[in-house]
Design a protein around this motif. Sequence first.
Motif, PDB file in Angstrom:
ATOM      1  N   ASN A  12      -4.393  21.486 -26.530  1.00  0.00           N
ATOM      2  CA  ASN A  12      -3.514  20.739 -27.427  1.00  0.00           C
ATOM      3  C   ASN A  12      -2.091  20.699 -26.884  1.00  0.00           C
ATOM      4  OD1 ASN A  12      -1.783  22.991 -28.809  1.00  0.00           O
ATOM      5  ND2 ASN A  12      -3.889  23.762 -28.839  1.00  0.00           N
ATOM      6  N   SER A  13      -1.290  19.806 -27.430  1.00  0.00           N
ATOM      7  CA  SER A  13       0.059  19.576 -26.910  1.00  0.00           C
ATOM      8  C   SER A  13       1.019  20.719 -27.218  1.00  0.00           C
ATOM      9  CB  SER A  13       0.619  18.263 -27.477  1.00  0.00           C
ATOM     10  OG  SER A  13       0.661  18.304 -28.895  1.00  0.00           O
ATOM     11  N   TYR A  14       0.643  21.629 -28.124  1.00  0.00           N
ATOM     12  CA  TYR A  14       1.525  22.735 -28.498  1.00  0.00           C
ATOM     13  C   TYR A  14       1.203  24.028 -27.758  1.00  0.00           C
ATOM     14  CZ  TYR A  14       2.202  19.482 -32.367  1.00  0.00           C
ATOM     15  OH  TYR A  14       2.451  18.351 -33.106  1.00  0.00           O
ATOM     16  N   ASP A  15       0.310  23.964 -26.812  1.00  0.00           N
ATOM     17  CA  ASP A  15      -0.170  25.164 -26.134  1.00  0.00           C
ATOM     18  C   ASP A  15       0.811  25.590 -25.040  1.00  0.00           C
ATOM     19  OD1 ASP A  15      -1.589  27.216 -25.021  1.00  0.00           O
ATOM     20  OD2 ASP A  15      -3.213  25.976 -24.236  1.00  0.00           O
ATOM     21  N   VAL A  16       1.758  26.455 -25.405  1.00  0.00           N
ATOM     22  CA  VAL A  16       2.753  26.911 -24.428  1.00  0.00           C
ATOM     23  C   VAL A  16       2.146  27.927 -23.464  1.00  0.00           C
ATOM     24  CG1 VAL A  16       4.716  26.443 -25.931  1.00  0.00           C
ATOM     25  CG2 VAL A  16       3.613  28.680 -26.031  1.00  0.00           C
ATOM     26  N   ASP A  36      -5.853  16.330 -24.447  1.00  0.00           N
ATOM     27  CA  ASP A  36      -6.384  16.873 -25.694  1.00  0.00           C
ATOM     28  C   ASP A  36      -7.368  15.829 -26.227  1.00  0.00           C
ATOM     29  OD1 ASP A  36      -6.942  18.229 -27.974  1.00  0.00           O
ATOM     30  OD2 ASP A  36      -4.959  18.034 -28.884  1.00  0.00           O
ATOM     31  N   SER A  81      -7.932  20.437 -29.426  1.00  0.00           N
ATOM     32  CA  SER A  81      -8.080  20.219 -30.868  1.00  0.00           C
ATOM     33  C   SER A  81      -9.516  19.832 -31.187  1.00  0.00           C
ATOM     34  CB  SER A  81      -7.146  19.095 -31.332  1.00  0.00           C
ATOM     35  OG  SER A  81      -5.800  19.391 -31.046  1.00  0.00           O
TER      36      SER A  81
END
Length: 320
Positions: A12-16, A36, A81
Amino acid sequence: MGDRRSVLVLTNSYDVTADRVLRLLSERRIPVVRLDPGTDLHATASLTATYRPGEQQGVLRTASRELDINRVRSVWVRRPSPYTGPPGLREQDRRFAAQQASWGAGGILASLPEARFVNHPWHNRAAEFKPSQLSTAQRCGFLLPDTVITNDPEEAREFVASRPGGAVYKPLWNTPYRVNGQPHSVWVREVRRAEITDAVSVCPHMFQAKVDKAFDVRVTAVGDRLFGVRIDSPDVDWRYRQELMTCASVEVPETVARAVATYLTELRLIYGAFDFAVAASGDWYFLECNPNGQWAWQPTETTTAVALALADQLEKGPDT
């Protein structure tokens, strides 16, 4: 210039956490495509696969990349996701689209020719079942706490009552749950016979003998490289109040290391996050293995080492 095949990262785009590994691959000049599939494929990306006698072709197009699916070096199945379908559709249509995406796009991405998977999504899924974990761990030589999985309330009561050192309850899956509209986590906790009601009959429940533990250990396995971290916490479940736990590197006993290697081989995994309870006697008891567990919360030196090991696996590509 060497092998320029790309690494495909599914997350996902928030996976730091993934960014740590992606930076290492960039420094090594390894091309990376991030996707994603659960959200991008009904927004900014498209995926096509063509099958003909003796030939498989396809292309993945994202907002910034175009990737020949025959030129994928490795696939890192990190934290994509779920497939939920495009927003704005009627519920039935959205559910249909989500299922088609899961079986279609998910099937394509799991069948890329000559790609190395860390881990393969189907192997991840199979390895997430707690009964399978326990059965495999037993065969691989791990010590296990006595365990029962049952939907029979009386069986549960008898098991809990017969554990002289006490027993704990564990959910079999981290199912999203809400109390008064607020997200609620079901933690591992001690349980007594009197607490077990006939509601146990609704679904299987998992009960284990409580280990008289001195501390917990997380062993992060990446291929044949193991990274052990000792966890000291005041709670039965150290995840409950992570701000109260302390961590330090710990040596993994050779017997445990051999069992970890056998376990990974049996379940066809490259990565695994193993949790152990270490008893006052020094015995290591296997609790579970998350085939896609988080690792960036560990001490800096461990996190750095895990990121390097993952980058090495992804750069390596398929076994020849």
